[in-house]
Design a protein around this motif. Structure first.
Motif, PDB file in Angstrom:
ATOM      1  N   THR A 231       0.858  -1.174   0.000  1.00 49.43           N
ATOM      2  CA  THR A 231       0.000   0.000   0.000  1.00 49.43           C
ATOM      3  C   THR A 231       0.895   1.225   0.000  1.00 49.43           C
ATOM      4  OG1 THR A 231      -1.699  -1.177   1.237  1.00 49.43           O
ATOM      5  CG2 THR A 231      -1.801   1.212   1.277  1.00 49.43           C
TER       6      THR A 231
ATOM      7  N   ALA B  72      -2.275   5.878  -0.292  1.00 52.52           N
ATOM      8  CA  ALA B  72      -3.420   4.993  -0.036  1.00 52.52           C
ATOM      9  C   ALA B  72      -3.603   4.750   1.453  1.00 52.52           C
ATOM     10  CB  ALA B  72      -3.245   3.674  -0.776  1.00 52.52           C
TER      11      ALA B  72
ATOM     12  N   ARG C 118      -6.981   5.678   3.431  1.00 50.46           N
ATOM     13  CA  ARG C 118      -7.646   4.622   4.208  1.00 50.46           C
ATOM     14  C   ARG C 118      -7.831   5.061   5.668  1.00 50.46           C
ATOM     15  NH1 ARG C 118      -8.402  -0.974   3.599  1.00 50.46           N
ATOM     16  NH2 ARG C 118      -8.794  -1.961   5.598  1.00 50.46           N
TER      17      ARG C 118
ATOM     18  N   TYR D  77     -15.375   8.376   1.605  1.00 50.71           N
ATOM     19  CA  TYR D  77     -15.852   7.059   2.045  1.00 50.71           C
ATOM     20  C   TYR D  77     -17.027   6.600   1.182  1.00 50.71           C
ATOM     21  CZ  TYR D  77     -17.502   3.256   4.978  1.00 50.71           C
ATOM     22  OH  TYR D  77     -17.902   2.016   5.424  1.00 50.71           O
TER      23      TYR D  77
ATOM     24  N   TRP E 216      -7.053   3.515  -5.654  1.00 50.85           N
ATOM     25  CA  TRP E 216      -8.243   3.849  -4.877  1.00 50.85           C
ATOM     26  C   TRP E 216      -9.248   2.691  -4.869  1.00 50.85           C
ATOM     27  CZ3 TRP E 216     -13.135   4.167  -7.001  1.00 50.85           C
ATOM     28  CH2 TRP E 216     -13.210   4.143  -8.399  1.00 50.85           C
TER      29      TRP E 216
ATOM     30  N   ILE F 154      -8.727   0.381  -1.739  1.00 54.20           N
ATOM     31  CA  ILE F 154      -8.547   0.951  -0.395  1.00 54.20           C
ATOM     32  C   ILE F 154      -9.489   0.305   0.611  1.00 54.20           C
ATOM     33  CG2 ILE F 154      -8.865   3.057   0.981  1.00 54.20           C
ATOM     34  CD1 ILE F 154      -7.557   4.575  -1.319  1.00 54.20           C
ATOM     35  N   LEU F 155     -10.744   0.110   0.220  1.00 50.25           N
ATOM     36  CA  LEU F 155     -11.690  -0.568   1.096  1.00 50.25           C
ATOM     37  C   LEU F 155     -11.810  -2.022   0.651  1.00 50.25           C
ATOM     38  CD1 LEU F 155     -14.630   1.962   1.532  1.00 50.25           C
ATOM     39  CD2 LEU F 155     -12.697   1.568   3.032  1.00 50.25           C
TER      40      LEU F 155
END
Length: 138
Positions: free
Chosen positions: A7, A11, A15, A63, A133, A136-137
């Protein structure tokens, strides 16, 4: 060079910011976040209610955008409000950003809080440019 499991610093910052949750519930929490991630200089940070609101708006919008990319339901108004915050931040491009820089985009503002938010914007630009991106989640 990064591998797919690495990462980037940009990032990691995005995050941490989008997953900050209740830690940004007040101005002191925002100051602690900005200091922890070295987005502002040491010392007193005068944070107005408007500064705090902008930071939370940006966090919530990023988010929402990331959740949508991960298959969640979009919230266009939340994303639009965050875009307005990004539109109001001033950044400049550095010819030689330095090894520690998250992005060649650098804050072009004097106010410490907006400088921190501009650094987050620069990190966002970096992860968008690399496509990072999207991961990231979880």
């Amino acid at each position: 060079m990064t591998t797919p499991t690495d990462t980037s610093a940009a990032a990691a910052l995005i995050r941490a910011f989008v997953l900050s949750g209740d830690s940004l519930s007040d101005r002191a929490g925002l100051a602690a976040f900005l200091r922890k991630h070295r987005l502002v200089t040491e010392g007193a940070i005068p944070i107005t209610l408007a500064d705090h609101s902008e930071a939370v708006t940006l966090r919530d919008g990023l988010y929402a955008h990331l959740r949508h990319a991960a298959g969640g339901q979009p919230d266009p108004e939340t994303v639009a409000r965050a875009q307005r915050v990004l539109d109001g931040l001033r950044v400049t491009v550095r010819l030689a950003p330095g090894e520690a820089a998250l992005s060649p985009l650098a804050p072009a503002v004097v106010d410490e809080v907006r400088r921190g938010l501009a650094r987050i914007a620069g990190a966002w630009a970096a992860v968008v440019a690399t496509g990072e991106w999207r991961a990231i989640l979880p």
